[in-house]
Design an enzyme around this catalytic site. Sequence first.
Site, PDB file in Angstrom:
ATOM      1  N   ASN A   1      10.201  20.586 -75.736  1.00  0.00           N
ATOM      2  CA  ASN A   1      10.774  19.227 -75.613  1.00  0.00           C
ATOM      3  C   ASN A   1      12.301  19.253 -75.462  1.00  0.00           C
ATOM      4  O   ASN A   1      12.983  18.342 -75.908  1.00  0.00           O
ATOM      5  CB  ASN A   1      10.357  18.330 -76.798  1.00  0.00           C
ATOM      6  CG  ASN A   1      10.627  16.841 -76.583  1.00  0.00           C
ATOM      7  OD1 ASN A   1      10.912  16.108 -77.531  1.00  0.00           O
ATOM      8  ND2 ASN A   1      10.555  16.372 -75.363  1.00  0.00           N
TER       9      ASN A   1
ATOM     10  N   CYS B   1      13.537  20.898 -72.225  1.00  0.00           N
ATOM     11  CA  CYS B   1      13.791  21.085 -70.785  1.00  0.00           C
ATOM     12  C   CYS B   1      12.926  20.148 -69.931  1.00  0.00           C
ATOM     13  O   CYS B   1      13.413  19.157 -69.393  1.00  0.00           O
ATOM     14  CB  CYS B   1      13.548  22.532 -70.365  1.00  0.00           C
ATOM     15  SG  CYS B   1      14.697  23.718 -71.096  1.00  0.00           S
ATOM     16  N   ARG B   2      11.647  20.489 -69.796  1.00  0.00           N
ATOM     17  CA  ARG B   2      10.817  19.779 -68.829  1.00  0.00           C
ATOM     18  C   ARG B   2      10.469  18.351 -69.236  1.00  0.00           C
ATOM     19  O   ARG B   2      10.655  17.410 -68.444  1.00  0.00           O
ATOM     20  CB  ARG B   2       9.516  20.571 -68.569  1.00  0.00           C
ATOM     21  CG  ARG B   2       9.773  21.892 -67.854  1.00  0.00           C
ATOM     22  CD  ARG B   2       8.561  22.792 -67.917  1.00  0.00           C
ATOM     23  NE  ARG B   2       8.321  23.278 -69.277  1.00  0.00           N
ATOM     24  CZ  ARG B   2       7.278  24.015 -69.658  1.00  0.00           C
ATOM     25  NH1 ARG B   2       6.359  24.329 -68.756  1.00  0.00           N
ATOM     26  NH2 ARG B   2       7.163  24.431 -70.888  1.00  0.00           N
ATOM     27  N   SER B   3       9.948  18.163 -70.449  1.00  0.00           N
ATOM     28  CA  SER B   3       9.477  16.801 -70.786  1.00  0.00           C
ATOM     29  C   SER B   3      10.605  15.786 -70.982  1.00  0.00           C
ATOM     30  O   SER B   3      10.439  14.628 -70.582  1.00  0.00           O
ATOM     31  CB  SER B   3       8.492  16.810 -71.967  1.00  0.00           C
ATOM     32  OG  SER B   3       9.071  17.306 -73.134  1.00  0.00           O
TER      33      SER B   3
ATOM     34  N   CYS C   1       5.918  19.130 -73.215  1.00  0.00           N
ATOM     35  CA  CYS C   1       6.102  20.527 -72.806  1.00  0.00           C
ATOM     36  C   CYS C   1       6.157  21.367 -74.085  1.00  0.00           C
ATOM     37  O   CYS C   1       5.868  20.861 -75.179  1.00  0.00           O
ATOM     38  CB  CYS C   1       7.335  20.703 -71.927  1.00  0.00           C
ATOM     39  SG  CYS C   1       8.891  20.272 -72.727  1.00  0.00           S
TER      40      CYS C   1
ATOM     41  N   ASP D   1       8.188  26.776 -66.806  1.00  0.00           N
ATOM     42  CA  ASP D   1       9.185  26.731 -67.879  1.00  0.00           C
ATOM     43  C   ASP D   1      10.503  27.327 -67.356  1.00  0.00           C
ATOM     44  O   ASP D   1      10.534  28.492 -66.963  1.00  0.00           O
ATOM     45  CB  ASP D   1       8.633  27.574 -69.036  1.00  0.00           C
ATOM     46  CG  ASP D   1       9.526  27.544 -70.245  1.00  0.00           C
ATOM     47  OD1 ASP D   1      10.668  27.048 -70.144  1.00  0.00           O
ATOM     48  OD2 ASP D   1       9.075  28.034 -71.291  1.00  0.00           O
TER      49      ASP D   1
HETATM   50  P1  4NP Z   1      10.495  23.297 -72.410  1.00  0.00           P
HETATM   51  O1  4NP Z   1      11.245  24.706 -72.350  1.00  0.00           O
HETATM   52  O2  4NP Z   1       9.093  23.572 -72.942  1.00  0.00           O
HETATM   53  O3  4NP Z   1      10.482  22.856 -70.990  1.00  0.00           O
HETATM   54  O4  4NP Z   1      11.312  22.421 -73.329  1.00  0.00           O
HETATM   55  C1  4NP Z   1      11.337  25.552 -73.456  1.00  0.00           C
HETATM   56  C2  4NP Z   1      12.328  25.370 -74.368  1.00  0.00           C
HETATM   57  C3  4NP Z   1      12.463  26.215 -75.456  1.00  0.00           C
HETATM   58  C4  4NP Z   1      11.578  27.251 -75.593  1.00  0.00           C
HETATM   59  C5  4NP Z   1      10.569  27.438 -74.688  1.00  0.00           C
HETATM   60  C6  4NP Z   1      10.446  26.584 -73.621  1.00  0.00           C
HETATM   61  N1  4NP Z   1      11.734  28.152 -76.677  1.00  0.00           N
HETATM   62  O5  4NP Z   1      10.980  29.127 -76.731  1.00  0.00           O
HETATM   63  O6  4NP Z   1      12.610  27.936 -77.522  1.00  0.00           O
END
Ligand code: 4NP
Length: 156
Positions: free
Chosen positions: A13, A15-17, A10, A127
């Site tokens: 790294n 939240c989702r993955s 994702c 997201d």
């Molecule tokens: P992820 O979510 O891609 O599911 O881990 C996010 C976590 C952090 C950010 C964006 C998406 N960020 O912009 O910091």
Amino acid sequence: MKMKKILFVCLGNICRSPAAEAIMKKKVEARQLEHLFEIDSAGIMNYHGGELPDDRMRKYGSLRGYKVDSIARQITKEDFEYFDIIIGMDNQNIADLKRKAPNKEALKKIQKIDVYFTKHDFTFVPDPYYGNEKDFNFVLDLLEDACENIVNQHLQ
Ligand code: 4NP
């Protein structure tokens, strides 16, 4: 049957993955298939490298029995060699993965997660970073659906 090495990806790294990694590991352990699946996760970006997953994902994941605790890292060139399947969460992840892929073989490994959805008429995992409890739980619903089918399809 040959071992499948699967990398979930994702943006950050956190939240989702890492949630997909935790869900998949639990399903694999429950069915005693550790010899058939190696699972990891990584981010397109290194915004949160070295950190534990987002507290909200850890909490909502643990409420469903998942240990969401992998340490964030950015995807590397070696990952494109090592893993058999690289699964992105949304169209932007897929575009970024294609841009990062070092060769044609690596490009063939990239899949968007919705190919594994059976219970949801949805084309990506949104997201949840700026979302609320409902958004995090929807992510978990989608990932549980996908992971169940990843296990099943790769056993066939
Ligand atoms: P992820 O979510 O891609 O599911 O881990 C996010 C976590 C952090 C950010 C964006 C998406 N960020 O912009 O910091």
